[in-house]
Every structure is written in structure tokens, then in C-alpha cells.
Design a protein around this motif. Structure first.
Motif, PDB file in Angstrom:
ATOM      1  N   ARG A 212       0.698  -1.320  -0.136  1.00  0.00           N
ATOM      2  CA  ARG A 212       0.120   0.061  -0.086  1.00  0.00           C
ATOM      3  C   ARG A 212       1.280   0.986  -0.550  1.00  0.00           C
ATOM      4  NH1 ARG A 212      -0.739   1.773   5.226  1.00  0.00           N
ATOM      5  NH2 ARG A 212       0.598  -0.117   6.850  1.00  0.00           N
TER       6      ARG A 212
ATOM      7  N   PRO B  47       0.542   9.302   0.689  1.00  0.00           N
ATOM      8  CA  PRO B  47       1.658  10.403   0.759  1.00  0.00           C
ATOM      9  C   PRO B  47       1.122  11.042   1.832  1.00  0.00           C
ATOM     10  CG  PRO B  47      -1.065   9.783   0.196  1.00  0.00           C
ATOM     11  CD  PRO B  47      -0.426   9.153   0.328  1.00  0.00           C
ATOM     12  N   VAL B  48       2.788  11.384   2.173  1.00  0.00           N
ATOM     13  CA  VAL B  48       2.754  12.647   3.840  1.00  0.00           C
ATOM     14  C   VAL B  48       3.909  14.250   2.612  1.00  0.00           C
ATOM     15  CG1 VAL B  48       2.787  10.462   5.155  1.00  0.00           C
ATOM     16  CG2 VAL B  48       4.868  11.236   3.699  1.00  0.00           C
ATOM     17  N   PHE B  49       3.695  14.987   3.973  1.00  0.00           N
ATOM     18  CA  PHE B  49       4.296  16.204   3.557  1.00  0.00           C
ATOM     19  C   PHE B  49       4.929  16.250   5.150  1.00  0.00           C
ATOM     20  CE2 PHE B  49       0.292  17.521   1.950  1.00  0.00           C
ATOM     21  CZ  PHE B  49       0.491  17.957   0.965  1.00  0.00           C
TER      22      PHE B  49
ATOM     23  N   HIS C 102       7.930  22.042   3.285  1.00  0.00           N
ATOM     24  CA  HIS C 102       7.536  20.478   3.586  1.00  0.00           C
ATOM     25  C   HIS C 102       7.161  19.160   2.185  1.00  0.00           C
ATOM     26  CE1 HIS C 102       4.882  22.437   6.717  1.00  0.00           C
ATOM     27  NE2 HIS C 102       4.786  21.327   7.634  1.00  0.00           N
TER      28      HIS C 102
ATOM     29  N   PHE D  67      12.567  10.269   7.546  1.00  0.00           N
ATOM     30  CA  PHE D  67      10.866   9.764   8.195  1.00  0.00           C
ATOM     31  C   PHE D  67      10.664   8.350   7.503  1.00  0.00           C
ATOM     32  CE2 PHE D  67       6.783  10.040   6.301  1.00  0.00           C
ATOM     33  CZ  PHE D  67       5.995  10.323   7.811  1.00  0.00           C
TER      34      PHE D  67
ATOM     35  N   ARG E  72      11.823   5.477  10.564  1.00  0.00           N
ATOM     36  CA  ARG E  72      10.631   5.251  11.128  1.00  0.00           C
ATOM     37  C   ARG E  72       9.499   4.868  11.170  1.00  0.00           C
ATOM     38  NH1 ARG E  72      10.386  10.863  13.576  1.00  0.00           N
ATOM     39  NH2 ARG E  72       8.555   9.840  15.068  1.00  0.00           N
ATOM     40  N   VAL E  73       8.566   5.103   9.582  1.00  0.00           N
ATOM     41  CA  VAL E  73       7.572   4.741   9.275  1.00  0.00           C
ATOM     42  C   VAL E  73       7.882   3.310   9.177  1.00  0.00           C
ATOM     43  CG1 VAL E  73       5.887   4.474   7.504  1.00  0.00           C
ATOM     44  CG2 VAL E  73       6.411   6.735   8.479  1.00  0.00           C
ATOM     45  N   LEU E  74       8.706   2.908   8.647  1.00  0.00           N
ATOM     46  CA  LEU E  74       8.997   1.056   8.270  1.00  0.00           C
ATOM     47  C   LEU E  74       9.546   0.902   8.700  1.00  0.00           C
ATOM     48  CD1 LEU E  74      10.015   2.015   4.397  1.00  0.00           C
ATOM     49  CD2 LEU E  74       7.630   1.052   5.221  1.00  0.00           C
ATOM     50  N   GLY E  75      10.122   1.220  10.272  1.00  0.00           N
ATOM     51  CA  GLY E  75      10.768   0.274  11.472  1.00  0.00           C
ATOM     52  C   GLY E  75      12.138  -0.398  11.073  1.00  0.00           C
TER      53      GLY E  75
ATOM     54  N   SER F  98       5.280  -3.639  12.079  1.00  0.00           N
ATOM     55  CA  SER F  98       6.586  -2.464  12.487  1.00  0.00           C
ATOM     56  C   SER F  98       5.792  -1.330  12.391  1.00  0.00           C
ATOM     57  CB  SER F  98       7.697  -2.708  13.311  1.00  0.00           C
ATOM     58  OG  SER F  98       8.507  -2.731  12.414  1.00  0.00           O
ATOM     59  N   ILE F  99       5.052  -1.116  11.230  1.00  0.00           N
ATOM     60  CA  ILE F  99       4.810   0.073  10.445  1.00  0.00           C
ATOM     61  C   ILE F  99       4.715   1.197  11.950  1.00  0.00           C
ATOM     62  CG2 ILE F  99       3.758   1.364   8.908  1.00  0.00           C
ATOM     63  CD1 ILE F  99       5.311  -0.495   7.973  1.00  0.00           C
ATOM     64  N   ASP F 100       4.342   2.425  11.765  1.00  0.00           N
ATOM     65  CA  ASP F 100       4.365   3.374  12.770  1.00  0.00           C
ATOM     66  C   ASP F 100       2.714   4.465  12.128  1.00  0.00           C
ATOM     67  OD1 ASP F 100       3.549   5.449  14.361  1.00  0.00           O
ATOM     68  OD2 ASP F 100       5.874   5.572  14.242  1.00  0.00           O
ATOM     69  N   GLU F 101       1.520   3.816  11.875  1.00  0.00           N
ATOM     70  CA  GLU F 101       0.119   4.394  11.410  1.00  0.00           C
ATOM     71  C   GLU F 101       0.398   6.345  11.760  1.00  0.00           C
ATOM     72  OE1 GLU F 101      -1.107   2.971   9.017  1.00  0.00           O
ATOM     73  OE2 GLU F 101      -0.061   0.893   9.149  1.00  0.00           O
TER      74      GLU F 101
ATOM     75  N   LEU G  78       2.791   7.616  12.875  1.00  0.00           N
ATOM     76  CA  LEU G  78       3.491   9.173  12.436  1.00  0.00           C
ATOM     77  C   LEU G  78       2.398   9.573  11.056  1.00  0.00           C
ATOM     78  CD1 LEU G  78       5.704  10.140  12.227  1.00  0.00           C
ATOM     79  CD2 LEU G  78       7.316   8.404  11.186  1.00  0.00           C
ATOM     80  N   LEU G  79       2.255   8.766  10.216  1.00  0.00           N
ATOM     81  CA  LEU G  79       1.737   8.905   8.535  1.00  0.00           C
ATOM     82  C   LEU G  79       0.563   9.604   8.312  1.00  0.00           C
ATOM     83  CD1 LEU G  79       1.860   5.392   7.182  1.00  0.00           C
ATOM     84  CD2 LEU G  79       3.456   6.603   6.331  1.00  0.00           C
TER      85      LEU G  79
ATOM     86  N   HIS H 241       0.729  13.641   8.790  1.00  0.00           N
ATOM     87  CA  HIS H 241       1.896  14.074   8.324  1.00  0.00           C
ATOM     88  C   HIS H 241       1.624  14.323   6.719  1.00  0.00           C
ATOM     89  CE1 HIS H 241       5.211  13.563  11.718  1.00  0.00           C
ATOM     90  NE2 HIS H 241       5.463  14.501  10.374  1.00  0.00           N
ATOM     91  N   ARG H 242      -0.399  13.414   7.179  1.00  0.00           N
ATOM     92  CA  ARG H 242      -0.732  13.704   5.652  1.00  0.00           C
ATOM     93  C   ARG H 242      -1.760  14.622   5.188  1.00  0.00           C
ATOM     94  NH1 ARG H 242      -6.558  12.797   4.457  1.00  0.00           N
ATOM     95  NH2 ARG H 242      -6.767  12.274   6.664  1.00  0.00           N
TER      96      ARG H 242
ATOM     97  N   PHE I   4      -0.952  19.123   6.412  1.00  0.00           N
ATOM     98  CA  PHE I   4       0.255  20.375   7.046  1.00  0.00           C
ATOM     99  C   PHE I   4      -1.318  21.615   7.029  1.00  0.00           C
ATOM    100  CE2 PHE I   4       1.478  23.251   4.032  1.00  0.00           C
ATOM    101  CZ  PHE I   4       1.816  22.618   3.234  1.00  0.00           C
TER     102      PHE I   4
ATOM    103  N   PHE J 244      -3.065  15.637   1.662  1.00  0.00           N
ATOM    104  CA  PHE J 244      -3.615  13.553   1.130  1.00  0.00           C
ATOM    105  C   PHE J 244      -4.380  13.293   1.206  1.00  0.00           C
ATOM    106  CE2 PHE J 244       0.779  14.375   0.268  1.00  0.00           C
ATOM    107  CZ  PHE J 244       1.855  14.567  -1.183  1.00  0.00           C
TER     108      PHE J 244
ATOM    109  N   TRP K 248      -7.245   9.696  -0.659  1.00  0.00           N
ATOM    110  CA  TRP K 248      -6.632   8.627  -1.632  1.00  0.00           C
ATOM    111  C   TRP K 248      -8.088   7.838  -2.209  1.00  0.00           C
ATOM    112  CZ3 TRP K 248      -2.980   6.809  -4.038  1.00  0.00           C
ATOM    113  CH2 TRP K 248      -2.689   5.281  -3.885  1.00  0.00           C
TER     114      TRP K 248
END
Lengths: 290, 305
Positions: A2, A5-7, A14, A98, A101-104, B2-5, B7-8, B11-12, B14, B25, B27
Motif C-alpha cells: 500500500r 502520501p505525506v508532507f 514541507h 522519516f 521511522r515509518v517502516l521500522g 512495525s509500521i508507524d501508522e 506518524l503517517l 503527516h497526511r 499540514f 493528501f 486517497w
């Protein structure tokens, strides 16, 4: 697989980015970068396709981002210098941090073209968690003094350069020798490349006809190869595509081949890192791949 | 896993406190598949009209993308909710490049209009499009409840547009940018025999070619009676006869159409990267172009500002 998208904050700006997440625990991360002017997905989804296949076929997560002033990121960028790759690498450092960190995960491979290719090799030189780099069409031969920078800019914009640039023979026998006089690799390039090879696998790819390619790059890389132990030598590769102009990846076949190169080199880097006990382990080694 | 949901998720989006605008953002499903969209909004009160940007075709989507982002942000700062999206086959959409057709562009845009109505909190929707994005915007406006239309140098004649793309590709081959670049004749032959051709890295299907080649805004837009703005971007600063004819056509349908010329010699829809001056490697003239396009667009969208 999956995508998200992020800023990502970077200073006052950003950076628009997309994280691609495998279905099972990722083995590591790929940082996919473009040259200035292309969106993070790259032309015709080249990086989007690479990211999806890395996740689905190799269980490797990835992150791609737009530069400040480009794509969907904030900020303005109107002009840049010859050492742009070194000046903007901090942006992609924020992105890599970043993404991991998200993916570990705690190690990544960096890939990019033009400015992004310069940042990729700079990451391998600077960071021990960067276990590999792929640099496509990276300008390693840069104007080597202030005076020469100006002379080089004037030469490139001259009518003569325009005429010579449209001829393969003139490009090879007129433009390249002049360029050789005013450009060189960045200071400490050879030393930093040697340092990178201690913990990373480094790949450079050029089309023989690309303006960014110069036989002197080949000579410099051969000089590094000759000065490092045999195992480190195997971790450095220069791929020159004979008779090709790779700039812009302007064919379906070139795009497909570039994606395969990214998949193969990334897999190679992770297999190598996973087999080495002296490199910090990532969260999920290759044995867990199903 | 271990996905940091969190955090995602955090940051979607701002908010820029300086401009009092926010970006988020999304989807959504557009054109039958998931894709990425960005909703830009003022933090404080919004105007009742929201704008949806329809991007152009092929490599023009890349070359015009940054311009669209910049003007979209200017509209958001002026109080309008704005939605941009990656059409199917582009960017981070689920669709693949060979699936791109005129029909896919139209389906994406129609769904984006619905999305703006659902998420934008607006009473009215306007469409903005550059080049082929303008063609798509005009066709969707003609078939739906769209009140306002902003067309930046729109493609009126699809056949001429697609032939221009072939010509550019062939010229790149002659200039030595592409190894053994195909001729126009070879590309057209490939369309007939293989069902697709390589348009500078984009696999162009015969369906896409035929649909685009068959479009002409003067004959195909038959109902739209809303307000419209056409910017004709030319090196001379004079509007082209083709766009003057389109403006006249829209007025003839009963709409209110403003035709404004914009002087620019950098090539609208082409790469804006240039070799730099002394001490510079390259420069990008998109910022300069955005200023030229933004000013008449904002004046038209919000008279009195």
C-alpha cells in the motif's frame, strides 16, 4: 502493498512524499530520488512502478519525495548551482529518516538520477546506514574554479555549442575536450568513495552519449578500484550503455531497464548487508521472505 | 509488523500559519481506481466556489505540474478550496500508463468534481486546465453542473495536438537526444500494427490516439453556458485566432467568456528548465510563468481582489 502520501517538514518547508509499504515486515528501505523538474513518481510512473515492485517482489519499503520548490512540495526554486546535489542532500536526509521511522527499519539504499544521483552517492559516502547507492546520469565532472564556472556557462550558451551539440562527432571531439579543461570531480571524491565502499555498494550508470558522461569519470572510478581491497572492488560498478542517450529516459525500453536495474541492485545490497554480521541488522532479515 | 501508522496519519496534512491555508493528501477512487489527490483550503472562511485542476496529457502533465501547484496555492490563499489529483496512469494512481485515454481523463475529472462537492464544502465547482487539461475541463464542464471554467492555452484541435507530440518526439531523435528516434511515419505505423507506439517513454495506445485526434472543442462543446476565462499564451502577447474562435463559440452558447493574452516565449507545456547563467547550472522559469498566469486567473476568479 500500500502507499501513503505525506508532507515531511524540512526547515520552514514541507516535502511531499509517498511511502510504499510491503504487506509483510519490510527488510529495509529504498530512497527514490529524481532530478530537478521531475515529480517524485518520475516520468510515466518510473519510480512508482519500481516502488510497487520492490514492495511486492522483494519486501522492501520505499520513499520518494519532491524537492523543495518542485512537484507538490512547498517553497520556490528558480536557479541552482553546479554543486546542487551537495547543497540539497539535507532534504533527502530528512526524507530518509522519516521513511525509516515509518517502516521500522534501520538501513536503506539510495537511488536517483541527475541531482538525485549525486545525493544518492553522497548518502553512501556520509551515512553508514546507507548500504547502497545507484546514480544515473550524475554530473560528477563539475567546473573546477569560480573563473571557469563562468567560462563554462558562457561556452554552454554559445551558438557554437548549440551547433556542436547537435552532432555526435563534434560532441565527442570538440565539446568534451573543452569540458575536460574546465571540469573535475569534487574534492575528496576518490577518498569519500573509498570510504563508502566499506559499508555500501555503489553503482553509476551512464549512456555513452549523455552529456553527464565523461571518460574521465571512468578513469577516476578505475583509480578507486585499483586502490581498494578486492572485496570492496566488487562493490563498485560503473555501467556505460554503449551508444545510448539515457537522458530523460525517453523510451519505454529504457524505463523498463532502469526499473530492473534498481530492483536488482537494491536486492543485491540487502542480500549482502543481511549476510554481513558487522553491519547493524535491520528489523526483518531475508530469511523471513516468503 | 512495525509500521508507524500514527506518524503517517499525522503527516497526511499540514497548515501554513503564514498564508492561513492547509493542504491534505486524499486517497480517493477516481476513474474507477484509487489515486492521490491534494485538497487545499483556507483555514478561515472559504468562498462558495471550489476549483478542480485537470492536468494535461503525457509529458505535458510533468512540465505543467509545478505551475498548477503554484496557482492552486494562490487560489487557496485567495479563499477558494482547490482540488488537484493524479489521473489514472499518472503519478501515484493505481492505473498504468498504457490505460491513459481521453475517456480516462474525462472519467477522472468527472469523479474529481463529485469529490470536491463532497469534501470541499462548496456550493459551486469550477474547472481549471492547461493545454490538454483545458480540453478535458471544457468537455467535463459541458456534461456536468460546472459553473466556471478556466482554460490556459487549451488544446482546441486534438488531431493537431497529437501530431505535435509526434513531431516533438521525432525531432528529439534528429537532435540526437534519443538513439535511433523513430520517424512520425514509423510511430503511426506502430499504432496501426502493434496497437501502441513509444511516445518518448510513454506507451501511447491506438485508442488514446484515436480518441484525442477526434476531439475539437468548437464542435464538441455544445451546452456550457457558465463563466469562462481563456488565457492565450503566446510569444507575441496576441491571442491566437483559434482561441479567439473558441471564445466566440462559448459566447455563442450563451456563456460569458473572457479571452486574455499572456506574453511568454518559454514554451507553454514544454520543459521550463534552461542552462543557467554564470555560476549556475540550470534555471527554472516556471515561477516566472506562474506569476503571468496567476494574475489574470485570480482577477477573474475573484473580481475586486
Amino acid at each position: 502493498m500500500r502507499e501513503a502520501p505525506v508532507f515531511i517538514p524540512h526547515g520552514s518547508e514541507h516535502l511531499a512524499a509517498t511511502v510504499t509499504i510491503p504487506d509483510d515486515a519490510p527488510r529495509g528501505m529504498a530512497l527514490l530520488m529524481t532530478g530537478f523538474g521531475a515529480p517524485r513518481s518520475h516520468r510515466f510512473q518510473m519510480w512508482t512502478t519500481a516502488a510497487r515492485r520492490l514492495a511486492a517482489e522483494h519486501r522492501i519499503g520505499s520513499i520518494g519525495a519532491d524537492w523543495v520548490g518542485m512537484g507538490e512540495s512547498t517553497g520556490l526554486l528558480e536557479r541552482w548551482g553546479w554543486r546542487a546535489s551537495w547543497e540539497v542532500s539535507g532534504q533527502m536526509a530528512s526524507v530518509a529518516t522519516f521513511g525509516m521511522r515509518v517502516l521500522g527499519v534501520d538501513r536503506f539504499v539510495a537511488a536517483g538520477n541527475c541531482v538525485g544521483g549525486g545525493v544518492a552517492v553522497a548518502m553512501a559516502m556520509d551515512r553508514e546506514d546507507c548500504i547502497g547507492s545507484m546514480s544515473f546520469l550524475t554530473h560528477l565532472m563539475l567546473p573546477n574554479s569560480e573563473r571557469r564556472t563562468g567560462a563554462y556557462a558562457r561556452m554552454r550558451k554559445s551558438k557554437l555549442a548549440e551547433i556542436a551539440g547537435s552532432s555526435r562527432v563534434l560532441r565527442k571531439h570538440v565539446i568534451r575536450p573543452i569540458r575536460n579543461q574546465v571540469t573535475s570531480t569534487p574534492p575528496d571524491f576518490v577518498g569519500n568513495l573509498r570510504k563508502a565502499l566499506r559499508h555500501a555498494q555503489v553503482l553509476f550508470v551512464y549512456g555513452e552519449e549523455d552529456p553527464s558522461f565523461n571518460p574521465r569519470i571512468q578513469a577516476e572510478i578505475e583509480r578507486v578500484e585499483a586502490s581498494v581491497p578486492p572485496d570492496a572492488r566488487d562493490r563498485l560498478k560503473l555501467q556505460i550503455l554503449e551508444g545510448e542517450h539515457l537522458g530523460g529516459f525517453e523510451s519505454v525500453e529504457q524505463r523498463a531497464r532502469t526499473i530492473e536495474t534498481v530492483l536488482d541492485w537494491t536486492e543485491r545490497c540487502f542480500q549482502w548487508a543481511e549476510a554481513r554480521s558487522d553491519l547493524a541488522p535491520s528489523s526483518a532479515p531475508a530469511e523471513q521472505v516468503t | 509488523m512495525s509500521i508507524d501508522e500514527s506518524l503517517l496519519e499525522s503527516h497526511r496534512s499540514f497548515v501554513d500559519q503564514e498564508t492561513r491555508t492547509g493542504e491534505e493528501f486524499l486517497w480517493p477512487t477516481l476513474g474507477g481506481k484509487r489515486t492521490v489527490a491534494v485538497l487545499m483550503r483556507p483555514v478561515d472562511a472559504s468562498r462558495p466556489t471550489g476549483f478542480v485542476f485537470c492536468h494535461s496529457f503525457g509529458i505535458e502533465q510533468v512540465h505543467l505540474g509545478r505551475l498548477e501547484v503554484m496557482v492552486a496555492r494562490a487560489l487557496a490563499r485567495a479563499g477558494f478550496p482547490v482540488l488537484r489529483y493524479h489521473g489514472q496512469g499518472y503519478g501515484e494512481s493505481e492505473g498504468d500508463v498504457p490505460e491513459i485515454t481521453l475517456s480516462s481523463h474525462l472519467a477522472d475529472a468527472a469523479d474529481a468534481v463529485s469529490l470536491m462537492r463532497e469534501r470541499g464544502g462548496v456550493e459551486k465547482v469550477g474547472l481549471v486546465g492547461a493545454r490538454f487539461g483545458g480540453t478535458v475541463a471544457a468537455l467535463v464542464a459541458d456534461r456536468s453542473e460546472v459553473d466556471q471554467l478556466v482554460l490556459w492555452d487549451p488544446v482546441v484541435d486534438g488531431g493537431r495536438f497529437i501530431n505535435g507530440l509526434f513531431r516533438q518526439r521525432a525531432l528529439a531523435g534528429i537532435a540526437g537526444r534519443s538513439k535511433n528516434g523513430p520517424s512520425i511515419k514509423e510511430m503511426k505505423l506502430a499504432l496501426q500494427t502493434d496497437g501502441w507506439t513509444d511516445l518518448g517513454g510513454m506507451p501511447l495506445s491506438r485508442t488514446a490516439h484515436d480518441e484525442i485526434a477526434g476531439v475539437n472543442l468548437v464542435s464538441d462543446v455544445v451546452r456550457f453556458r457558465g463563466r469562462s476565462l481563456i488565457l492565450s499564451v503566446t510569444p507575441s502577447g496576441q491571442a491566437t485566432p483559434e482561441l479567439a474562435q473558441l471564445a466566440e463559440h462559448l459566447r455563442g452558447l450563451g456563456g460569458e467568456c473572457t479571452l486574455s493574452p499572456v506574453q511568454d516565449s518559454g514554451g507553454f507545456g514544454r520543459s521550463r528548465l534552461q542552462d543557467g547563467d554564470e555560476g549556475e547550472a540550470k534555471s527554472d522559469t516556471t515561477v516566472e510563468l506562474a506569476r503571468k498566469v496567476q494574475s489574470p486567473t485570480l482577477s477573474w476568479a475573484s473580481p475586486g481582489i
